[in-house]
Design an enzyme around this catalytic site. Structure first.
Site, PDB file in Angstrom:
ATOM      1  N   ARG A  49       0.858  -1.186   0.000  1.00  0.00           N
ATOM      2  CA  ARG A  49       0.000   0.000   0.000  1.00  0.00           C
ATOM      3  C   ARG A  49       0.896   1.239   0.000  1.00  0.00           C
ATOM      4  NH1 ARG A  49      -1.413   1.600   4.709  1.00  0.00           N
ATOM      5  NH2 ARG A  49      -2.257  -0.390   5.408  1.00  0.00           N
ATOM      6  N   TYR A 101     -16.959  18.102 -13.464  1.00  0.00           N
ATOM      7  CA  TYR A 101     -17.409  16.714 -13.562  1.00  0.00           C
ATOM      8  C   TYR A 101     -18.446  16.447 -12.464  1.00  0.00           C
ATOM      9  CZ  TYR A 101     -17.040  11.631 -13.489  1.00  0.00           C
ATOM     10  OH  TYR A 101     -17.315  10.290 -13.521  1.00  0.00           O
ATOM     11  N   ASP A 173      -8.340  20.308 -12.837  1.00  0.00           N
ATOM     12  CA  ASP A 173      -8.611  18.961 -13.347  1.00  0.00           C
ATOM     13  C   ASP A 173      -8.284  19.012 -14.839  1.00  0.00           C
ATOM     14  OD1 ASP A 173      -9.777  16.678 -14.449  1.00  0.00           O
ATOM     15  OD2 ASP A 173     -11.389  16.631 -12.974  1.00  0.00           O
ATOM     16  N   LYS A 198      -9.187   8.228 -18.581  1.00  0.00           N
ATOM     17  CA  LYS A 198      -9.500   8.841 -19.876  1.00  0.00           C
ATOM     18  C   LYS A 198      -8.251   8.841 -20.780  1.00  0.00           C
ATOM     19  CE  LYS A 198     -13.186   9.286 -17.420  1.00  0.00           C
ATOM     20  NZ  LYS A 198     -13.527  10.499 -16.689  1.00  0.00           N
TER      21      LYS A 198
HETATM   22  C1  LIG Z   1     -14.012  10.854 -15.353  1.00  0.00           C
HETATM   23  C2  LIG Z   1     -13.640  12.123 -14.748  1.00  0.00           C
HETATM   24  C3  LIG Z   1     -13.374  12.231 -13.370  1.00  0.00           C
HETATM   25  C4  LIG Z   1     -13.542  11.072 -12.419  1.00  0.00           C
HETATM   26  O1  LIG Z   1     -12.605  10.075 -12.662  1.00  0.00           O
HETATM   27  P1  LIG Z   1     -12.842   8.510 -12.357  1.00  0.00           P
HETATM   28  O2  LIG Z   1     -11.591   7.888 -12.848  1.00  0.00           O
HETATM   29  O3  LIG Z   1     -14.073   8.095 -13.099  1.00  0.00           O
HETATM   30  O4  LIG Z   1     -13.035   8.394 -10.876  1.00  0.00           O
HETATM   31  C5  LIG Z   1     -12.982  13.459 -12.885  1.00  0.00           C
HETATM   32  N1  LIG Z   1     -12.875  14.538 -13.689  1.00  0.00           N
HETATM   33  C6  LIG Z   1     -13.121  14.470 -15.005  1.00  0.00           C
HETATM   34  C7  LIG Z   1     -12.982  15.691 -15.838  1.00  0.00           C
HETATM   35  C8  LIG Z   1     -13.524  13.269 -15.584  1.00  0.00           C
HETATM   36  O5  LIG Z   1     -13.793  13.219 -16.901  1.00  0.00           O
END
Ligand SMILES: *Cc1c(COP(=O)(O)O)cnc(C)c1O
Length: 382
Positions: A49, A101, A173, A198
């Site tokens: 961990r 998001y 983000d 993504k």
């Molecule tokens: C998908 C997404 C998240 C969340 O991420 P996960 O991997 O699904 O937990 C946060 N911010 C943006 C812009 C996203 O597209």
């Protein structure tokens, strides 16, 4: 030595041949613990961990791509964002972009609010709104640019200046752009977060998150949270993302190229009422996007006029896959109002432009003629 280019960093940093065997690809260290030579004598790895070599390799890799000193990999984008929000405490105030998001909004609205963390939703595309939203207890500004799915841009440099003058940190983000198309730290942003699910992984086969930052004290705390809470990225997922980032530059070039072509095709289509894409000169922040981003990427939203029209398009496509998520090699198409933004009240959705007729596309890296032909046959049914 001259700073290496982006692709060289992507392929080599963290990917040095394995010391024990010479393996060119970082091995998946699928272990929970490590043999120790004696009491307190070990190779820097005690328990998985806390430390794992595959995860460490990925952490060095993505930190370098963002131009950050420190990086930490998490089990999901949401757990990465949650870790960053553990930098604020009860009684602190956060300025949150009004169209982040959905999961980020939910985290603030339903979870962090229980712990006395205050927040205000602000349209950060106008820096003056950010300035006005500041309170004496504001400790953080959290933005996403471009936003999902309306593709509104926030001026990272202007917002960072406003926040820093008032002693607050800026978090960006960067999931929609990836470090190839946008490097928020170059504009003064303090902390970058990603859903590696993504573009960074890019192949729609892993869920993960990342935090990159430069401040040593904050990095110590994020590392402490990563170990204390334990939402770590697994060795196998670390391997997948590390494999993904090697081709990030070529993939993003192609997403960008295909995105531009699909956006201009849609903009000229008589049945399409409106196209949201920062690469189109008609986008109100096209100039800012050109300044802040290296390209415009593969995310596009367009207005079909009604739920019925959206349904027809979404159910007629054959190559594009109807699915949530984005950033993979395959083109995904979705309906924000009933899918990604279903939890946002209808009134708020309409205010943001997320109407029932809005369709979002994550343009993949297939041959663009095939993507356009598929959209053409679907739109011809309207
Ligand atoms: C998908 C997404 C998240 C969340 O991420 P996960 O991997 O699904 O937990 C946060 N911010 C943006 C812009 C996203 O597209």
């Amino acid at each position: 030595m001259k700073r290496m280019g982006f692709s060289t960093i992507a392929i080599h940093v963290g990917n040095e041949p394995d010391l024990a065997t010479g393996a060119v690809s970082v091995p998946i260290y699928q272990t929970s613990t490590y043999a120790q030579e004696g009491l307190g004598k070990h190779k820097g790895y005690e328990y998985a961990r806390t430390q794992n070599p595959t995860r460490s390799a990925l952490e060095r890799n993505i930190a370098a791509l963002e131009g950050a000193k420190f990086g930490f990999a998490f089990a999901s984008g949401m757990s990465a964002i949650d870790a960053v929000l553990k930098l604020v405490r009860t009684g602190d105030h956060v300025i949150l972009g009004d169209n982040t998001y959905g999961g980020t909004f939910r985290l603030f609205n339903k979870v962090l609010s229980n712990y006395g963390i205050e927040f205000d939703l602000v349209d950060t595309s106008n820096p003056e709104n950010v300035e006005r939203a500041f309170k004496p207890n504001t400790k953080m500004v959290f933005v996403e640019t471009p936003t999902n799915p309306i593709m509104t841009i926030t001026d990272l440099k202007a917002v960072s200046e406003i926040a820093h003058q008032r002693g607050a940190k800026v978090v960006c983000d960067n999931t929609f752009m990836s470090p190839y198309l946008q490097r928020p730290m170059e504009f003064g942003v303090d902390i970058v977060v990603h859903s590696t699910t993504k573009y960074l992984n890019g192949h729609s086969d892993s869920v993960g998150g990342f935090v990159a930052l430069n401040d040593e004290e904050d990095a110590e705390w994020i590392k402490f949270i990563q170990n204390s809470v334990g939402a770590i990225l697994s060795p196998f997922d670390s391997f997948l993302v590390l494999r993904g980032t090697k081709t990030l530059a070529v993939r993003m070039e192609k997403h960008d190229q295909n995105g531009r072509a699909v956006a201009s095709y849609l903009a000229d289509h008589p049945k399409v009422k409106k196209v949201y894409y920062p690469g189109l000169p008609s986008h109100p922040q096209h100039e800012l996007a050109k300044k802040q981003q290296k390209g415009f990427g593969g995310m596009i939203a367009f207005e079909t006029g009604s739920l019925e029209n959206a349904r027809t398009v979404l159910e007629s496509v054959r190559l594009c896959t109807l699915a949530e998520s984005l950033g993979g090699v395959e083109t995904l198409i979705s309906h924000p109002a009933t899918m990604t933004h279903a939890s946002v009240p209808k009134e708020r959705r309409e205010k943001l432009g997320i109407t029932d007729g809005l369709v979002r596309i994550s343009v993949g890296i297939e041959d663009v003629e095939d993507i356009i032909e598929d959209l053409e046959q679907a739109l011809s049914k309207l």
